[in-house]
Design a protein around this motif. Structure first.
Motif, short mmCIF file in Angstrom:
data_model
loop_
_atom_site.label_atom_id
_atom_site.label_comp_id
_atom_site.label_asym_id
_atom_site.label_seq_id
_atom_site.Cartn_x
_atom_site.Cartn_y
_atom_site.Cartn_z
N THR A 19 0.84 -1.20 0.00
CA THR A 19 0.00 0.00 0.00
C THR A 19 0.87 1.25 0.00
O THR A 19 0.63 2.19 -0.76
N ARG A 23 0.95 4.18 -2.89
CA ARG A 23 0.55 5.50 -2.42
C ARG A 23 1.73 6.48 -2.44
O ARG A 23 1.64 7.57 -3.00
N VAL A 30 -5.72 7.92 -3.58
CA VAL A 30 -6.59 6.97 -2.89
C VAL A 30 -8.04 7.26 -3.23
O VAL A 30 -8.51 8.39 -3.12
N TYR A 31 -8.74 6.22 -3.66
CA TYR A 31 -10.17 6.30 -3.95
C TYR A 31 -10.99 6.01 -2.69
O TYR A 31 -11.95 6.69 -2.39
N ARG A 32 -10.55 4.98 -1.95
CA ARG A 32 -11.29 4.55 -0.78
C ARG A 32 -10.38 3.74 0.12
O ARG A 32 -9.55 2.98 -0.36
N GLU A 33 -10.54 3.89 1.42
CA GLU A 33 -9.82 3.06 2.39
C GLU A 33 -10.84 2.38 3.28
O GLU A 33 -11.88 2.96 3.60
N GLY A 37 -8.18 -2.90 3.48
CA GLY A 37 -7.62 -2.60 2.17
C GLY A 37 -7.70 -1.14 1.79
O GLY A 37 -8.29 -0.32 2.48
N THR A 38 -7.09 -0.85 0.66
CA THR A 38 -7.07 0.49 0.08
C THR A 38 -7.32 0.35 -1.42
O THR A 38 -6.76 -0.54 -2.06
N PHE A 40 -7.07 2.40 -5.05
CA PHE A 40 -6.42 3.52 -5.72
C PHE A 40 -7.05 3.78 -7.08
O PHE A 40 -7.51 2.85 -7.75
N GLU A 48 -7.14 -2.30 -6.14
CA GLU A 48 -7.42 -2.55 -4.73
C GLU A 48 -6.33 -3.43 -4.13
O GLU A 48 -6.04 -4.50 -4.64
#
Length: 126
Positions: A19, A23, A30-33, A37-38, A40, A48
Motif C-alpha cells: 500500500t 501511495r 486513494v479512492y477509498r480506504e 484494504g485500500t 487507488f 485494490e
C-alpha cells in the motif's frame, strides 16, 4: 454483460508495504480506504490492495499504466528510489515503455503513446 465498474485486486505478502509503495512511491491517489484494504485510482480503472496473498508473484500478470510523459515519470520515480527492471525504450509495436516491479514482484508497465502511433489516430468517420 453490463459492467458498471471494475477494479484489479492485489493480495500482497505485506499489505502495508505494498500500500505504501502504490501511495507514496508511485503517488497514486486513494479512492477509498477500509479496514482491510485500500483502493487507488488508475485512470479509468481502480486498483485494490486487499488482504494477504499466499501464492506469490506470477509473470503472467502486469499492470499497464498509460502516462502523459514517460521521461518525467521515470525521473520522479528514480528520485523516490525506484530501480527499473527495464529502462524506457520504444518497443517494436511503437509504444514507449519502462518496466518496474512492486514489492511483491508484480510487473508495472509505464506506457506513453507517441503522437504518431495508431492508437492516437481518430478512427471516427468525418
Amino acid at each position: 454483460m453490463d459492467v458498471l465498474s471494475s477494479r484489479f485486486l492485489l493480495k500482497p505478502a505485506d499489505p502495508a508495504v505494498t500500500t505504501a509503495f502504490y501511495r507514496d512511491v508511485l503517488g497514486l491517489a486513494v479512492y477509498r480506504e477500509f479496514p482491510v484494504g485500500t483502493v487507488f485510482f488508475l485512470g479509468g480503472g481502480l486498483l485494490e490492495i486487499v488482504g494477504s496473498g499466499e501464492q506469490g508473484r506470477t509473470a503472467d500478470v502486469a499492470l499497464w499504466l498509460q502516462v502523459r510523459d514517460l521521461d518525467t515519470e521515470v525521473a520522479t520515480l528514480r528520485e523516490r528510489g525506484v530501480v527499473f527492471d527495464r529502462e524506457p525504450r520504444r518497443e517494436p509495436w511503437g509504444l514507449d515503455e519502462a518496466w518496474l516491479s512492486d514489492p511483491d514482484g508484480t510487473r508495472i508497465v509505464l506506457v506513453q503513446i507517441p503522437a504518431d502511433h495508431p492508437l492516437r489516430v481518430d478512427v471516427r468517420t468525418p
